[in-house]
Design a protein around this motif. Structure first.
Motif: not given
Length: 226
Positions: A4-11, A28-34, A110-123
């Protein structure tokens, strides 16, 4: 790769780093606003739904700690991953106190960043300080609730039910989910939830012109403004 595509905000004010992160997330199919400064990041995070916020600590116009504190004070429960070159214990404590959910020290893979994002997105974040739906507010720090500025007298069970409904709003919460939020081990009897919901409505809805708690036959309950 996530399904499922995720949407994150990068500041992040480092444009080269921001571009690298955004490009990798897209793979990784994660869209990113900036946003390049804290004020712009606060505005975007306040007005748009995101799965995760990636927040640099040192930002122009408003630093990451201030952005985080303001979002939590507004009731925004989006998980926040703080990105920073500072890695001392005091810096991390300050970040968690401000309301961040996780911490990633620069330079990071960047691989670790994706792992953290995926974990956080579940809650959703447990760090927020206030929940609000219409004129109904819950202050999670002071354990107080008001509607239209009027204090509500809630039992511990009523508080749990209302918090569950407000965190889910405007989504429907099933009867089973509500029961589990109050009685995770064993539901006392079939009428217990009915009684507690009646008492909750007496506080939240009865004294006011419009109801916020609605029963959806066969589906459960929803708390929202009509």
């Amino acid at each position: 790769m996530n399904q499922t595509p995720l949407n994150v905000l990068l500041v992040e004010d480092d444009r080269d780093l921001a571009a690298s992160v955004a490009d990798y997330l897209l793979l990784e199919r994660i869209s990113c606003d900036h946003a390049y400064n804290g004020q712009a990041g606060l505005t975007l995070a306040s007005e748009n739904p995101y799965d995760v916020i990636l927040l640099d600590l040192m930002l122009p116009r408003m630093d990451g700690l201030a952005v985080c504190e303001k979002l939590r004070a507004q009731g925004v429960d989006t998980p926040i991953l703080m990105l920073t070159a500072r890695d001392t214990l005091d810096d991390k404590v300050a970040g968690f106190d401000a309301g961040t959910d996780d911490y990633l020290v620069k330079p990071f893979a960047l691989e670790e960043l994706v792992v953290r994002v995926m974990a956080l997105s579940k809650r959703r974040s447990g760090q927020m300080q206030k929940l609000q739906v219409a004129d109904l507010e819950m202050d999670l720090q002071s354990k107080s609730a008001t509607r239209a500025g009027k204090p509500l007298k809630l039992t511990p069970t009523g508080w749990t039910l209302l918090e569950t409904l407000m965190r889910a709003s405007p989504a429907v919460v099933s009867r089973q989910e509500l029961e589990h939020s109050v009685w995770p081990d064993e539901v006392p009897d079939t009428n217990s939830l009915k009684v507690h919901m009646y008492n909750l409505r007496q506080q939240v809805d009865k004294p006011f012109e419009h109801n916020l708690i609605h029963t959806l036959s066969g589906r459960g309950f929803v708390l929202k403004e009509e």
